[in-house]
Design a protein around this motif. Structure first.
Motif, PDB file in Angstrom:
ATOM      1  N   SER A  91       0.834  -1.201   0.000  1.00  0.00           N
ATOM      2  CA  SER A  91       0.000   0.000   0.000  1.00  0.00           C
ATOM      3  C   SER A  91       0.867   1.249   0.000  1.00  0.00           C
ATOM      4  O   SER A  91       2.067   1.205   0.285  1.00  0.00           O
ATOM      5  N   ALA A  92       0.236   2.382  -0.311  1.00  0.00           N
ATOM      6  CA  ALA A  92       0.956   3.655  -0.285  1.00  0.00           C
ATOM      7  C   ALA A  92       1.296   4.067   1.139  1.00  0.00           C
ATOM      8  O   ALA A  92       2.275   4.766   1.378  1.00  0.00           O
ATOM      9  N   GLY A  93       0.470   3.656   2.090  1.00  0.00           N
ATOM     10  CA  GLY A  93       0.765   3.940   3.487  1.00  0.00           C
ATOM     11  C   GLY A  93       0.546   5.369   3.913  1.00  0.00           C
ATOM     12  O   GLY A  93       1.190   5.856   4.830  1.00  0.00           O
ATOM     13  N   LEU A  94      -0.376   6.075   3.262  1.00  0.00           N
ATOM     14  CA  LEU A  94      -0.567   7.492   3.574  1.00  0.00           C
ATOM     15  C   LEU A  94      -1.698   7.736   4.564  1.00  0.00           C
ATOM     16  O   LEU A  94      -1.749   8.782   5.196  1.00  0.00           O
ATOM     17  N   CYS A  95      -2.642   6.827   4.650  1.00  0.00           N
ATOM     18  CA  CYS A  95      -3.802   7.032   5.520  1.00  0.00           C
ATOM     19  C   CYS A  95      -3.720   6.054   6.681  1.00  0.00           C
ATOM     20  O   CYS A  95      -3.747   4.843   6.477  1.00  0.00           O
ATOM     21  N   LEU A  96      -3.625   6.587   7.891  1.00  0.00           N
ATOM     22  CA  LEU A  96      -3.478   5.718   9.056  1.00  0.00           C
ATOM     23  C   LEU A  96      -4.821   5.252   9.607  1.00  0.00           C
ATOM     24  O   LEU A  96      -4.866   4.470  10.548  1.00  0.00           O
ATOM     25  N   ARG A  97      -5.914   5.725   9.031  1.00  0.00           N
ATOM     26  CA  ARG A  97      -7.236   5.301   9.482  1.00  0.00           C
ATOM     27  C   ARG A  97      -7.794   4.179   8.604  1.00  0.00           C
ATOM     28  O   ARG A  97      -8.376   3.228   9.075  1.00  0.00           O
ATOM     29  N   CYS A  98      -7.614   4.313   7.279  1.00  0.00           N
ATOM     30  CA  CYS A  98      -8.017   3.228   6.388  1.00  0.00           C
ATOM     31  C   CYS A  98      -7.003   2.093   6.513  1.00  0.00           C
ATOM     32  O   CYS A  98      -5.813   2.341   6.659  1.00  0.00           O
ATOM     33  N   THR A  99      -7.473   0.875   6.431  1.00  0.00           N
ATOM     34  CA  THR A  99      -6.552  -0.263   6.437  1.00  0.00           C
ATOM     35  C   THR A  99      -6.889  -1.167   5.268  1.00  0.00           C
ATOM     36  O   THR A  99      -8.056  -1.457   5.018  1.00  0.00           O
ATOM     37  N   PRO A 100      -5.889  -1.618   4.526  1.00  0.00           N
ATOM     38  CA  PRO A 100      -6.150  -2.365   3.296  1.00  0.00           C
ATOM     39  C   PRO A 100      -6.280  -3.870   3.476  1.00  0.00           C
ATOM     40  O   PRO A 100      -6.486  -4.577   2.504  1.00  0.00           O
ATOM     41  N   TYR A 101      -6.171  -4.387   4.711  1.00  0.00           N
ATOM     42  CA  TYR A 101      -6.161  -5.836   4.908  1.00  0.00           C
ATOM     43  C   TYR A 101      -7.536  -6.438   4.613  1.00  0.00           C
ATOM     44  O   TYR A 101      -8.566  -5.849   4.900  1.00  0.00           O
ATOM     45  N   THR A 102      -7.496  -7.642   4.064  1.00  0.00           N
ATOM     46  CA  THR A 102      -8.734  -8.356   3.773  1.00  0.00           C
ATOM     47  C   THR A 102      -8.750  -9.686   4.512  1.00  0.00           C
ATOM     48  O   THR A 102      -7.751 -10.131   5.067  1.00  0.00           O
ATOM     49  N   THR A 103      -9.906 -10.320   4.483  1.00  0.00           N
ATOM     50  CA  THR A 103      -9.981 -11.710   4.925  1.00  0.00           C
ATOM     51  C   THR A 103      -9.157 -12.558   3.955  1.00  0.00           C
ATOM     52  O   THR A 103      -8.898 -12.162   2.821  1.00  0.00           O
ATOM     53  N   GLU A 104      -8.745 -13.707   4.402  1.00  0.00           N
ATOM     54  CA  GLU A 104      -7.960 -14.658   3.601  1.00  0.00           C
ATOM     55  C   GLU A 104      -6.637 -14.064   3.112  1.00  0.00           C
ATOM     56  O   GLU A 104      -6.112 -14.442   2.067  1.00  0.00           O
ATOM     57  N   SER A 105      -6.102 -13.116   3.870  1.00  0.00           N
ATOM     58  CA  SER A 105      -4.780 -12.556   3.548  1.00  0.00           C
ATOM     59  C   SER A 105      -3.936 -12.531   4.815  1.00  0.00           C
ATOM     60  O   SER A 105      -4.458 -12.700   5.925  1.00  0.00           O
ATOM     61  N   LEU A 106      -2.642 -12.307   4.639  1.00  0.00           N
ATOM     62  CA  LEU A 106      -1.755 -12.022   5.756  1.00  0.00           C
ATOM     63  C   LEU A 106      -1.518 -10.523   5.763  1.00  0.00           C
ATOM     64  O   LEU A 106      -0.978  -9.969   4.804  1.00  0.00           O
ATOM     65  N   GLY A 107      -1.937  -9.852   6.816  1.00  0.00           N
ATOM     66  CA  GLY A 107      -1.773  -8.408   6.931  1.00  0.00           C
ATOM     67  C   GLY A 107      -0.518  -8.073   7.718  1.00  0.00           C
ATOM     68  O   GLY A 107      -0.384  -8.456   8.882  1.00  0.00           O
ATOM     69  N   ILE A 108       0.408  -7.359   7.071  1.00  0.00           N
ATOM     70  CA  ILE A 108       1.671  -6.993   7.704  1.00  0.00           C
ATOM     71  C   ILE A 108       1.729  -5.477   7.841  1.00  0.00           C
ATOM     72  O   ILE A 108       1.659  -4.753   6.836  1.00  0.00           O
ATOM     73  N   ALA A 109       1.852  -4.985   9.064  1.00  0.00           N
ATOM     74  CA  ALA A 109       2.047  -3.553   9.320  1.00  0.00           C
ATOM     75  C   ALA A 109       3.532  -3.315   9.562  1.00  0.00           C
ATOM     76  O   ALA A 109       4.127  -3.948  10.438  1.00  0.00           O
ATOM     77  N   VAL A 110       4.133  -2.424   8.779  1.00  0.00           N
ATOM     78  CA  VAL A 110       5.555  -2.124   8.917  1.00  0.00           C
ATOM     79  C   VAL A 110       5.700  -0.780   9.611  1.00  0.00           C
ATOM     80  O   VAL A 110       5.175   0.234   9.155  1.00  0.00           O
ATOM     81  N   LEU A 111       6.421  -0.785  10.729  1.00  0.00           N
ATOM     82  CA  LEU A 111       6.592   0.415  11.560  1.00  0.00           C
ATOM     83  C   LEU A 111       8.076   0.686  11.740  1.00  0.00           C
ATOM     84  O   LEU A 111       8.877  -0.247  11.804  1.00  0.00           O
ATOM     85  N   SER A 112       8.437   1.946  11.844  1.00  0.00           N
ATOM     86  CA  SER A 112       9.835   2.314  12.060  1.00  0.00           C
ATOM     87  C   SER A 112      10.075   2.610  13.531  1.00  0.00           C
ATOM     88  O   SER A 112       9.343   3.404  14.145  1.00  0.00           O
TER      89      SER A 112
END
Length: 234
Positions: A91-112
Motif C-alpha cells: 500500500s501507499a501507506g498514507l492514511c493511518l485510518r483506512c486499512t487495506p487488509y482483507t480476509t484470507e490474507s496475511l496483513g503486515i504492518a511495517v513500523l519504524s
C-alpha cells in the motif's frame, strides 16, 4: 494462491521487507502490486531485480487504500494468470485510518522504531487489524526505546505478532517467513472482504469543496469544540 498485504507509513521500509520476503520464497513464484498516489518506481525495480511480474496503480485523486481494494479482485486474477503462488500488495501507506487488509490474507504492518514511542497509538487501526507488526530500524534505537515501542504496539493490539528487524540485512525475518509459510491459500476469491470498517463516509472536502469552516460543508463534519464527529444534512 496466497495473498500478502503490506501496509505502513511512508519510508518505514515496506519495500525492503518485501524484497526480503521475495528472496526467501521459491524463485519466480511471486507477483507484486504497488499502490501509490502520484509516483512509484518499485514495480520496475522489483521486476528487474527478481524477474517476477509486477504492476503499479497510481490512485491520483482517489484514496490509495480505496484504490487498492477496488483493483484487488482484478489483481488476484492477473497474478493467477501469471502463475504466481503469492500476490504481494504494497500500500501507499498514507492514511493511518483506512486499512487495506482483507480476509484470507496475511496483513503486515511495517513500523519504524525511530518514528517515536507514541507512533503506534497514532496508527492503531493499521496495527490492530494486522496479523504481524514488523518493526524496522531497530539498530538505530536503544534497548529501552525498543521495549517501550513494543509495549505500545501490544497496548494497541495485544494479539499481534511483533517481529523486529534491520530490514536491509534481514535480521529476524526468519520468524516472518514461518508465518508466511503457514498462511493458507485463498479458498474463495468471491468471499474476500475488508477486515474492518472504513471511515464514516466521504465528506464534501473529499469531493472538491475548497471553503474552510464546517458551516460550508455537509455530511460528516467536525467542529473545533463540541461533540466530535457530527452529521449535517444539506
Amino acid at each position: 494462491m496466497k495473498l500478502i498485504i503490506v501496509a505502513g507509513p511512508p519510508s518505514t521500509g515496506k519495500t525492503a521487507i518485501i524484497r526480503q520476503i521475495i528472496r526467501n520464497l521459491p524463485e519466480r513464484s511471486v507477483a507484486y502490486l504497488k499502490i501509490d498516489v502520484v509516483y512509484a518506481a518499485e514495480d520496475t525495480e522489483i521486476a528487474s531485480e527478481f524477474g517476477i511480474p509486477a504492476k503499479k496503480v497510481i490512485s491520483g485523486d482517489l484514496c490509495p487504500d480505496h484504490a487498492g481494494i477496488m483493483v484487488l479482485s482484478d489483481a488476484l486474477v492477473w497474478a493467477r494468470n501469471e502463475g504466481a503462488d503469492y500476490l504481494i500488495v504494497e500500500s501507499a501507506g498514507l492514511c493511518l485510518r483506512c486499512t487495506p487488509y482483507t480476509t484470507e490474507s496475511l496483513g503486515i504492518a511495517v513500523l519504524s522504531a525511530i518514528s517515536g514511542t507514541h507512533s503506534p497509538y497514532k496508527m492503531s487501526p493499521m496495527i490492530a487489524l494486522s496479523d504481524v507488526a514488523v518493526v524496522t530500524r531497530i539498530d538505530l534505537v536503544s534497548q529501552a526505546e525498543k521495549e517501550v515501542f513494543r509495549e505500545a504496539i501490544r497496548d494497541v493490539a495485544p494479539g499481534v505478532e511483533i517481529i523486529e528487524t534491520n530490514a536491509p540485512i534481514g535480521t529476524g525475518l526468519r520468524y516472518l517467513m514461518k508465518v508466511i509459510n503457514s498462511l493458507a491459500p485463498i479458498a474463495d476469491q468471491t468471499a474476500v472482504t475488508l477486515r474492518g470498517s472504513p471511515p464514516l463516509g466521504v465528506c464534501t472536502v473529499c469531493v472538491g469543496r475548497k471553503e474552510i469552516g464546517w458551516e460550508n460543508h455537509f455530511g460528516v463534519i467536525r467542529k473545533l469544540e463540541g461533540a466530535g464527529t457530527l452529521f449535517r444534512g444539506e
